[in-house]
Design a protein around this motif. Structure first.
Motif, mmCIF file in Angstrom:
data_model
loop_
_atom_site.group_PDB
_atom_site.id
_atom_site.type_symbol
_atom_site.label_atom_id
_atom_site.label_comp_id
_atom_site.label_asym_id
_atom_site.label_seq_id
_atom_site.Cartn_x
_atom_site.Cartn_y
_atom_site.Cartn_z
ATOM 1 N N THR A 85 17.717 -5.673 -8.241
ATOM 2 C CA THR A 85 16.509 -5.521 -9.042
ATOM 3 C C THR A 85 15.292 -5.687 -8.140
ATOM 4 O OG1 THR A 85 17.588 -6.328 -11.044
ATOM 5 C CG2 THR A 85 15.184 -6.423 -10.981
ATOM 6 N N TYR A 86 14.372 -4.737 -8.243
ATOM 7 C CA TYR A 86 13.174 -4.749 -7.410
ATOM 8 C C TYR A 86 11.922 -4.920 -8.267
ATOM 9 C CZ TYR A 86 15.656 -3.382 -3.195
ATOM 10 O OH TYR A 86 16.491 -3.371 -2.106
ATOM 11 N N SER A 87 10.992 -5.678 -7.732
ATOM 12 C CA SER A 87 9.675 -5.848 -8.340
ATOM 13 C C SER A 87 8.661 -5.774 -7.199
ATOM 14 C CB SER A 87 9.585 -7.203 -9.060
ATOM 15 O OG SER A 87 8.325 -7.366 -9.663
ATOM 16 N N ILE A 88 7.926 -4.666 -7.121
ATOM 17 C CA ILE A 88 7.079 -4.381 -5.966
ATOM 18 C C ILE A 88 5.607 -4.423 -6.380
ATOM 19 C CG2 ILE A 88 6.610 -2.772 -4.099
ATOM 20 C CD1 ILE A 88 9.368 -1.512 -4.632
ATOM 21 N N ASP A 89 4.861 -5.320 -5.753
ATOM 22 C CA ASP A 89 3.420 -5.421 -6.000
ATOM 23 C C ASP A 89 2.681 -4.437 -5.107
ATOM 24 O OD1 ASP A 89 3.622 -7.532 -7.872
ATOM 25 O OD2 ASP A 89 3.822 -8.985 -6.241
ATOM 26 N N VAL A 90 1.791 -3.664 -5.713
ATOM 27 C CA VAL A 90 1.033 -2.649 -4.978
ATOM 28 C C VAL A 90 -0.437 -2.770 -5.380
ATOM 29 C CG1 VAL A 90 0.816 -0.182 -4.497
ATOM 30 C CG2 VAL A 90 3.058 -1.142 -5.037
ATOM 31 N N HIS A 91 -1.335 -2.557 -4.436
ATOM 32 C CA HIS A 91 -2.766 -2.627 -4.742
ATOM 33 C C HIS A 91 -3.106 -1.663 -5.867
ATOM 34 C CE1 HIS A 91 -7.114 -2.561 -4.315
ATOM 35 N NE2 HIS A 91 -7.008 -3.657 -3.547
ATOM 36 N N LYS B 59 4.394 0.065 1.660
ATOM 37 C CA LYS B 59 4.522 -0.871 2.772
ATOM 38 C C LYS B 59 3.566 -2.045 2.597
ATOM 39 C CE LYS B 59 4.225 -1.211 7.839
ATOM 40 N NZ LYS B 59 5.520 -1.912 8.001
ATOM 41 N N SER B 60 4.104 -3.241 2.817
ATOM 42 C CA SER B 60 3.291 -4.449 2.941
ATOM 43 C C SER B 60 3.508 -4.981 4.345
ATOM 44 C CB SER B 60 3.704 -5.492 1.900
ATOM 45 O OG SER B 60 5.003 -5.985 2.180
ATOM 46 N N GLY C 267 -4.518 -6.229 -14.900
ATOM 47 C CA GLY C 267 -5.472 -6.785 -15.851
ATOM 48 C C GLY C 267 -6.883 -6.734 -15.269
ATOM 49 N N THR C 268 -7.828 -7.302 -15.980
ATOM 50 C CA THR C 268 -9.236 -7.235 -15.571
ATOM 51 C C THR C 268 -9.473 -7.845 -14.198
ATOM 52 O OG1 THR C 268 -9.876 -7.392 -17.904
ATOM 53 C CG2 THR C 268 -11.592 -7.777 -16.252
ATOM 54 N N VAL C 269 -8.830 -8.980 -13.921
ATOM 55 C CA VAL C 269 -9.082 -9.678 -12.657
ATOM 56 C C VAL C 269 -7.958 -9.475 -11.638
ATOM 57 C CG1 VAL C 269 -10.496 -11.442 -13.773
ATOM 58 C CG2 VAL C 269 -8.036 -11.816 -13.534
ATOM 59 N N ASP C 270 -6.925 -8.720 -11.990
ATOM 60 C CA ASP C 270 -5.802 -8.515 -11.075
ATOM 61 C C ASP C 270 -6.160 -7.513 -9.987
ATOM 62 O OD1 ASP C 270 -4.126 -10.207 -12.531
ATOM 63 O OD2 ASP C 270 -3.585 -8.600 -13.909
ATOM 64 N N LEU C 271 -5.619 -7.738 -8.814
ATOM 65 C CA LEU C 271 -5.821 -6.825 -7.700
ATOM 66 C C LEU C 271 -4.635 -5.902 -7.481
ATOM 67 C CD1 LEU C 271 -7.439 -9.216 -5.052
ATOM 68 C CD2 LEU C 271 -8.586 -7.541 -6.523
ATOM 69 N N ASP C 272 -3.531 -6.190 -8.197
ATOM 70 C CA ASP C 272 -2.326 -5.410 -7.948
ATOM 71 C C ASP C 272 -1.695 -4.910 -9.235
ATOM 72 O OD1 ASP C 272 -1.721 -8.267 -8.328
ATOM 73 O OD2 ASP C 272 0.359 -7.605 -8.188
ATOM 74 N N VAL C 273 -0.903 -3.866 -9.084
ATOM 75 C CA VAL C 273 -0.048 -3.356 -10.152
ATOM 76 C C VAL C 273 1.389 -3.544 -9.679
ATOM 77 C CG1 VAL C 273 -1.737 -1.736 -11.051
ATOM 78 C CG2 VAL C 273 -0.202 -1.019 -9.220
ATOM 79 N N GLU C 274 2.338 -3.380 -10.586
ATOM 80 C CA GLU C 274 3.714 -3.709 -10.229
ATOM 81 C C GLU C 274 4.674 -2.656 -10.779
ATOM 82 O OE1 GLU C 274 6.514 -7.754 -10.338
ATOM 83 O OE2 GLU C 274 4.640 -7.632 -11.478
ATOM 84 N N ILE C 275 5.544 -2.173 -9.919
ATOM 85 C CA ILE C 275 6.600 -1.283 -10.376
ATOM 86 C C ILE C 275 7.924 -2.014 -10.251
ATOM 87 C CG2 ILE C 275 6.898 -0.128 -8.118
ATOM 88 C CD1 ILE C 275 7.414 2.463 -9.914
ATOM 89 N N ALA D 268 0.859 -1.182 0.000
ATOM 90 C CA ALA D 268 0.000 0.000 0.000
ATOM 91 C C ALA D 268 0.896 1.232 0.000
ATOM 92 C CB ALA D 268 -0.904 0.008 1.229
ATOM 93 N N VAL D 269 0.435 2.291 -0.640
ATOM 94 C CA VAL D 269 1.167 3.560 -0.611
ATOM 95 C C VAL D 269 0.752 4.303 0.653
ATOM 96 C CG1 VAL D 269 1.528 5.776 -1.757
ATOM 97 C CG2 VAL D 269 1.331 3.686 -3.123
ATOM 98 N N ILE D 270 1.742 4.638 1.471
ATOM 99 C CA ILE D 270 1.487 5.283 2.751
ATOM 100 C C ILE D 270 1.482 6.802 2.575
ATOM 101 C CG2 ILE D 270 2.262 5.515 5.140
ATOM 102 C CD1 ILE D 270 1.314 2.679 4.271
ATOM 103 N N LYS D 271 0.497 7.440 3.175
ATOM 104 C CA LYS D 271 0.402 8.896 3.113
ATOM 105 C C LYS D 271 1.409 9.540 4.068
ATOM 106 C CE LYS D 271 -2.948 9.218 0.129
ATOM 107 N NZ LYS D 271 -2.674 9.838 -1.202
#
Length: 204
Positions: A109-115, A46-47, A93-101, A17-20
């Motif tokens: 190398t980083y691959s971070i899943d975010v809602h 943060k996860s 995608g249509t059924v995905d809950l997360d995006v990835e940067i 989640a992106v923290i404010k």
């Protein structure tokens, strides 16, 4: 106990989640920010297991091997010694809950899943990292030009005969000039602080 409370308050899961900014004091990474050196948090993901803290000076990664263990590994990657490259943003995608940067910082190398609800914020981070990567590439090129210029100057001096100059005195002058030249170009093109980039692109 505090970690669990913070996770509950921030609504965290294994997907980040992106923290404010108002909640930065609830995360572990804030304790390791070098406020004494004017370091500032501009973006924080943060996860339950990890924290990815993007500051004007670099990335602070509070690395949890898993969400169950309380052990954490603190890792810091400063921009001045680690280049940003290979920045990608993968939308949901249509059924995905997360995006990835995804990005590379130095040798990591980083691959971070975010809602996916945070997609707009991630677009800002993507643009900031792309800009930092571009500036670092250009600065590295300019440093190369500066070194070539110095080498050409040194080469031309070799052609001056001993009779034309006092070698000892001239060597001291040239050595001092070369040091000042390299110091000046290093300070100009080895950027430590990218706060201006984050200020321009981050809107959280």
């Amino acid at each position: 106990m505090f970690g669990k409370v913070a996770a509950d308050v921030l609504g965290l899961s294994d997907v980040g989640a992106v923290i404010k900014p108002a909640d930065y004091d609830k995360v572990d990474a804030d304790d390791y920010i070098m406020h004494e050196d004017n370091e500032k948090i501009y973006f924080l993901i943060k996860s339950k297991a990890d924290e990815y803290c993007f500051t004007n000076l670099g990335l602070v990664h509070v690395d949890g091997a898993n969400a169950v263990s309380k052990k954490r590994m603190l890792r810091r990657f400063n921009y001045v010694t680690n280049r940003v490259s290979n920045v990608y943003l993968e939308t949901a995608g249509t059924v995905d809950l997360d995006v990835e940067i995804k990005f590379t910082l130095g040798n990591e190398t980083y691959s971070i899943d975010v809602h996916k609800k945070h997609l707009e914020e991630l677009k800002d981070l993507y643009k900031a990292l792309q800009k930092i990567a571009e500036m670092q590439r250009e600065n590295e090129m300019y440093l190369g030009y500066a070194q070539q210029s110095l080498d050409m100057s040194a080469s031309s001096i070799k052609n001056i005969t001993k009779a034309q100059i006092d070698l000892s005195a001239e060597f001291e002058k040239v050595n001092a000039y070369a040091f000042d030249w390299l110091k000046k170009t290093s300070e100009e093109y080895r950027v430590k602080d990218f706060g201006a980039v984050y200020e321009k692109y981050i809107n959280n």
